[in-house]
Design a protein around this motif. Structure first.
Motif, PDB file in Angstrom:
ATOM      1  N   VAL A 152      39.260  32.598  39.671  1.00 24.19           N
ATOM      2  CA  VAL A 152      40.780  32.886  40.812  1.00 24.19           C
ATOM      3  C   VAL A 152      41.230  34.253  40.446  1.00 24.19           C
ATOM      4  CG1 VAL A 152      42.483  32.049  38.932  1.00 24.19           C
ATOM      5  CG2 VAL A 152      40.589  30.194  38.754  1.00 24.19           C
ATOM      6  N   PHE A 153      41.474  35.241  39.776  1.00 25.77           N
ATOM      7  CA  PHE A 153      41.488  36.091  39.662  1.00 25.77           C
ATOM      8  C   PHE A 153      41.422  36.333  41.329  1.00 25.77           C
ATOM      9  CE2 PHE A 153      41.943  40.683  39.109  1.00 25.77           C
ATOM     10  CZ  PHE A 153      42.991  40.950  38.711  1.00 25.77           C
ATOM     11  N   TYR A 154      40.238  37.069  41.527  1.00 30.90           N
ATOM     12  CA  TYR A 154      40.093  37.430  42.594  1.00 30.90           C
ATOM     13  C   TYR A 154      40.406  37.187  43.231  1.00 30.90           C
ATOM     14  CZ  TYR A 154      37.499  41.808  40.013  1.00 30.90           C
ATOM     15  OH  TYR A 154      37.217  42.299  39.544  1.00 30.90           O
ATOM     16  N   GLY A 155      39.772  35.382  43.500  1.00 33.55           N
ATOM     17  CA  GLY A 155      40.441  34.621  45.009  1.00 33.55           C
ATOM     18  C   GLY A 155      42.066  34.383  45.446  1.00 33.55           C
ATOM     19  N   ALA A 156      43.237  34.412  43.650  1.00 35.27           N
ATOM     20  CA  ALA A 156      44.169  34.269  44.776  1.00 35.27           C
ATOM     21  C   ALA A 156      44.657  35.290  45.249  1.00 35.27           C
ATOM     22  CB  ALA A 156      44.507  33.770  43.409  1.00 35.27           C
ATOM     23  N   ASN A 157      44.617  36.650  44.445  1.00 34.92           N
ATOM     24  CA  ASN A 157      44.985  38.139  44.739  1.00 34.92           C
ATOM     25  C   ASN A 157      43.830  38.270  45.401  1.00 34.92           C
ATOM     26  OD1 ASN A 157      46.730  37.984  42.667  1.00 34.92           O
ATOM     27  ND2 ASN A 157      45.258  39.237  41.557  1.00 34.92           N
ATOM     28  N   GLY A 158      43.369  37.695  46.517  1.00 39.46           N
ATOM     29  CA  GLY A 158      42.218  38.766  47.233  1.00 39.46           C
ATOM     30  C   GLY A 158      42.869  37.809  48.460  1.00 39.46           C
ATOM     31  N   TRP A 159      43.568  36.612  48.471  1.00 32.30           N
ATOM     32  CA  TRP A 159      44.474  35.436  49.784  1.00 32.30           C
ATOM     33  C   TRP A 159      46.013  36.484  49.794  1.00 32.30           C
ATOM     34  CZ3 TRP A 159      48.699  32.105  49.598  1.00 32.30           C
ATOM     35  CH2 TRP A 159      48.853  31.890  50.843  1.00 32.30           C
ATOM     36  N   THR A 191      41.140  36.520  54.599  1.00 31.67           N
ATOM     37  CA  THR A 191      41.275  36.390  52.768  1.00 31.67           C
ATOM     38  C   THR A 191      39.823  37.132  52.482  1.00 31.67           C
ATOM     39  OG1 THR A 191      42.000  33.755  52.927  1.00 31.67           O
ATOM     40  CG2 THR A 191      40.966  34.666  50.944  1.00 31.67           C
ATOM     41  N   MET A 192      38.377  36.996  52.695  1.00 26.16           N
ATOM     42  CA  MET A 192      37.816  37.912  52.175  1.00 26.16           C
ATOM     43  C   MET A 192      38.009  39.078  52.884  1.00 26.16           C
ATOM     44  SD  MET A 192      35.341  36.205  51.686  1.00 26.16           S
ATOM     45  CE  MET A 192      34.417  37.269  51.742  1.00 26.16           C
ATOM     46  N   LEU A 193      38.891  40.081  53.679  1.00 24.85           N
ATOM     47  CA  LEU A 193      38.872  41.182  53.262  1.00 24.85           C
ATOM     48  C   LEU A 193      40.026  41.119  51.862  1.00 24.85           C
ATOM     49  CD1 LEU A 193      38.836  44.098  54.589  1.00 24.85           C
ATOM     50  CD2 LEU A 193      40.171  43.815  56.239  1.00 24.85           C
ATOM     51  N   GLY A 194      40.670  40.425  52.000  1.00 25.97           N
ATOM     52  CA  GLY A 194      41.811  40.306  50.763  1.00 25.97           C
ATOM     53  C   GLY A 194      41.035  40.392  49.390  1.00 25.97           C
ATOM     54  N   ILE A 195      39.845  39.555  49.298  1.00 26.80           N
ATOM     55  CA  ILE A 195      38.864  39.746  48.233  1.00 26.80           C
ATOM     56  C   ILE A 195      38.228  41.192  47.944  1.00 26.80           C
ATOM     57  CG2 ILE A 195      37.071  38.374  46.846  1.00 26.80           C
ATOM     58  CD1 ILE A 195      38.154  35.313  48.413  1.00 26.80           C
ATOM     59  N   THR A 202      40.607  46.924  41.077  1.00 28.57           N
ATOM     60  CA  THR A 202      39.891  46.661  39.772  1.00 28.57           C
ATOM     61  C   THR A 202      38.748  47.633  39.051  1.00 28.57           C
ATOM     62  OG1 THR A 202      38.620  45.419  39.699  1.00 28.57           O
ATOM     63  CG2 THR A 202      41.087  44.859  39.674  1.00 28.57           C
ATOM     64  N   VAL A 203      38.830  48.830  40.538  1.00 27.88           N
ATOM     65  CA  VAL A 203      37.779  50.013  39.869  1.00 27.88           C
ATOM     66  C   VAL A 203      38.842  51.009  39.531  1.00 27.88           C
ATOM     67  CG1 VAL A 203      35.620  51.136  40.493  1.00 27.88           C
ATOM     68  CG2 VAL A 203      36.293  48.464  42.054  1.00 27.88           C
ATOM     69  N   PRO A 204      38.703  51.142  38.250  1.00 25.40           N
ATOM     70  CA  PRO A 204      39.629  52.394  37.709  1.00 25.40           C
ATOM     71  C   PRO A 204      38.683  54.450  38.641  1.00 25.40           C
ATOM     72  CG  PRO A 204      38.185  51.794  35.848  1.00 25.40           C
ATOM     73  CD  PRO A 204      37.364  51.246  37.186  1.00 25.40           C
ATOM     74  N   ILE A 205      40.658  55.181  39.166  1.00 22.37           N
ATOM     75  CA  ILE A 205      39.977  56.143  39.685  1.00 22.37           C
ATOM     76  C   ILE A 205      40.611  55.590  41.091  1.00 22.37           C
ATOM     77  CG2 ILE A 205      39.482  58.336  39.903  1.00 22.37           C
ATOM     78  CD1 ILE A 205      40.372  57.728  37.584  1.00 22.37           C
ATOM     79  N   LEU A 206      39.093  55.169  41.785  1.00 25.47           N
ATOM     80  CA  LEU A 206      38.693  54.372  43.021  1.00 25.47           C
ATOM     81  C   LEU A 206      40.211  53.300  44.245  1.00 25.47           C
ATOM     82  CD1 LEU A 206      37.364  54.747  45.524  1.00 25.47           C
ATOM     83  CD2 LEU A 206      36.312  52.240  44.709  1.00 25.47           C
ATOM     84  N   ALA A 214      43.551  49.471  52.368  1.00 28.11           N
ATOM     85  CA  ALA A 214      43.755  48.232  52.785  1.00 28.11           C
ATOM     86  C   ALA A 214      44.924  48.522  54.450  1.00 28.11           C
ATOM     87  CB  ALA A 214      44.748  47.611  51.895  1.00 28.11           C
ATOM     88  N   ALA A 215      45.884  48.798  54.065  1.00 32.18           N
ATOM     89  CA  ALA A 215      46.357  49.164  55.136  1.00 32.18           C
ATOM     90  C   ALA A 215      45.886  49.309  56.533  1.00 32.18           C
ATOM     91  CB  ALA A 215      47.803  50.259  55.344  1.00 32.18           C
ATOM     92  N   ALA A 216      44.751  50.186  56.160  1.00 29.08           N
ATOM     93  CA  ALA A 216      43.604  50.498  57.779  1.00 29.08           C
ATOM     94  C   ALA A 216      43.056  49.837  57.710  1.00 29.08           C
ATOM     95  CB  ALA A 216      43.029  52.150  57.218  1.00 29.08           C
ATOM     96  N   ALA A 217      42.646  49.109  56.604  1.00 27.72           N
ATOM     97  CA  ALA A 217      41.437  48.121  56.569  1.00 27.72           C
ATOM     98  C   ALA A 217      42.331  46.088  57.873  1.00 27.72           C
ATOM     99  CB  ALA A 217      40.957  48.084  56.120  1.00 27.72           C
ATOM    100  N   PHE A 218      43.456  46.296  57.924  1.00 29.85           N
ATOM    101  CA  PHE A 218      43.622  44.843  57.997  1.00 29.85           C
ATOM    102  C   PHE A 218      44.678  45.446  59.548  1.00 29.85           C
ATOM    103  CE2 PHE A 218      43.599  42.958  53.943  1.00 29.85           C
ATOM    104  CZ  PHE A 218      43.676  41.663  53.961  1.00 29.85           C
TER     105      PHE A 218
END
Length: 227
Positions: A152-159, A191-195, A202-206, A214-218
C-alpha cells in the motif's frame, strides 16, 4: 521496458557536468525541505498530542515531547517516511529547472516552456498533503494490513509521485488536460516509474538525490512516449 529506460537515462544525467551543479543545488534544497517538514512534525507532536508515558528511571513524561524528541533521535528512520512528501514538494520548487537542463541536453529541438510557478507549487502542495496522508494512514493501519502495508505504501506513493512528476514534465509542452489524458493513456508505465522512485526514496543517504533523479527520469519518460 520504457520506464526502466527512462530511469537509466535519468541516472546517467546525474553525473553529466551540465546537470551536476543542479544536482548539488537540488540535494541542498531536498535537505532543507526535509528539515522544514521534520520541524513541523516535531512541533505537531509537542502541540497536539496529549497524555503521558512512563519511562524507566524517569517516570511520567509528556507523550508529545517524548514523540517529538524521539523523532530527532530516530531521524534516519523518520526520513524513510518523510522523503516522499519532500519529493512532492521538490517537484513544485525545483524540478522544472532539472527538466529544462535535461531537454536542452537530450532534446534540443523539443524543449518545453516553464509552466506557471504558482500553479505548479499549489499542485505539488496538494500532492504533498496526499502523500503525507497516505504515509500516516499506512503507518496507523500496519497492524491491520500486516505484510500488505509496504504494498500500500509504495503503490499509493508511487501513483501520487508518478502523477506529479509526469504532469510537471508534460505541462512544459501541453495544456494540463492534455497532459492528464496522456498520463492516463500510459498509467501503468507512469505508475511503475513512480513506484521505483518511491522505493528509492526509502534508501537512506541515496534518497537525498532521488528528487533530482525523478525530475530527470520523468522528463525522459514524457519525451519517449510523446514521440
Amino acid at each position: 521496458m520504457i520506464w526502466m529506460r527512462a530511469l537509466a537515462l535519468g541516472w546517467g544525467d546525474l553525473f553529466r557536468p551540465s546537470v551536476f551543479g543542479l544536482v548539488l543545488r537540488g540535494i541542498g534544497l531536498t535537505i532543507l525541505l526535509f528539515l522544514a517538514l521534520h520541524t513541523v512534525l516535531f512541533w505537531g507532536f509537542r502541540e497536539f498530542i496529549s497524555g503521558e508515558a512512563w519511562l524507566p528511571f524517569i517516570g511520567d513524561v509528556p507523550l508529545g515531547s517524548l514523540l517529538g524528541w524521539g523523532s530527532l533521535i530516530l531521524l534516519p528512520f523518520v526520513g524513510i517516511f518523510l522523503m516522499a512528501p519532500v519529493a512532492a514538494a521538490f517537484s513544485g520548487f525545483y524540478a522544472d529547472r532539472v527538466a529544462g537542463e535535461v531537454e536542452a541536453t537530450h532534446y534540443p529541438r523539443r524543449q518545453g516552456a516553464s509552466p506557471d510557478f504558482w500553479d505548479s507549487l499549489l499542485e505539488s502542495a496538494a500532492i504533498m498533503g496526499a502523500v503525507l496522508l497516505v504515509t500516516i494512514a499506512t503507518l496507523l493501519a500496519t497492524p491491520i494490513l500486516g505484510p500488505l502495508a509496504p504494498v500500500v505504501f509504495y503503490g499509493a506513493n508511487g501513483w501520487l509521485l508518478g502523477r506529479e512528476f509526469f504532469q510537471m514534465a508534460a505541462n512544459r509542452h501541453m495544456e494540463s488536460d492534455a497532459a492528464s489524458a496522456l498520463r492516463r493513456q500510459n498509467a501503468a508505465t507512469v505508475t511503475m516509474l513512480g513506484i521505483a522512485i518511491a522505493f528509492a526514496l526509502t534508501v537512506p543517504i541515496l534518497n537525498i538525490a532521488i528528487p533530482v533523479l525523478a525530475a530527470a527520469a520523468f522528463t525522459h519518460l514524457f519525451q519517449i512516449i510523446s514521440e
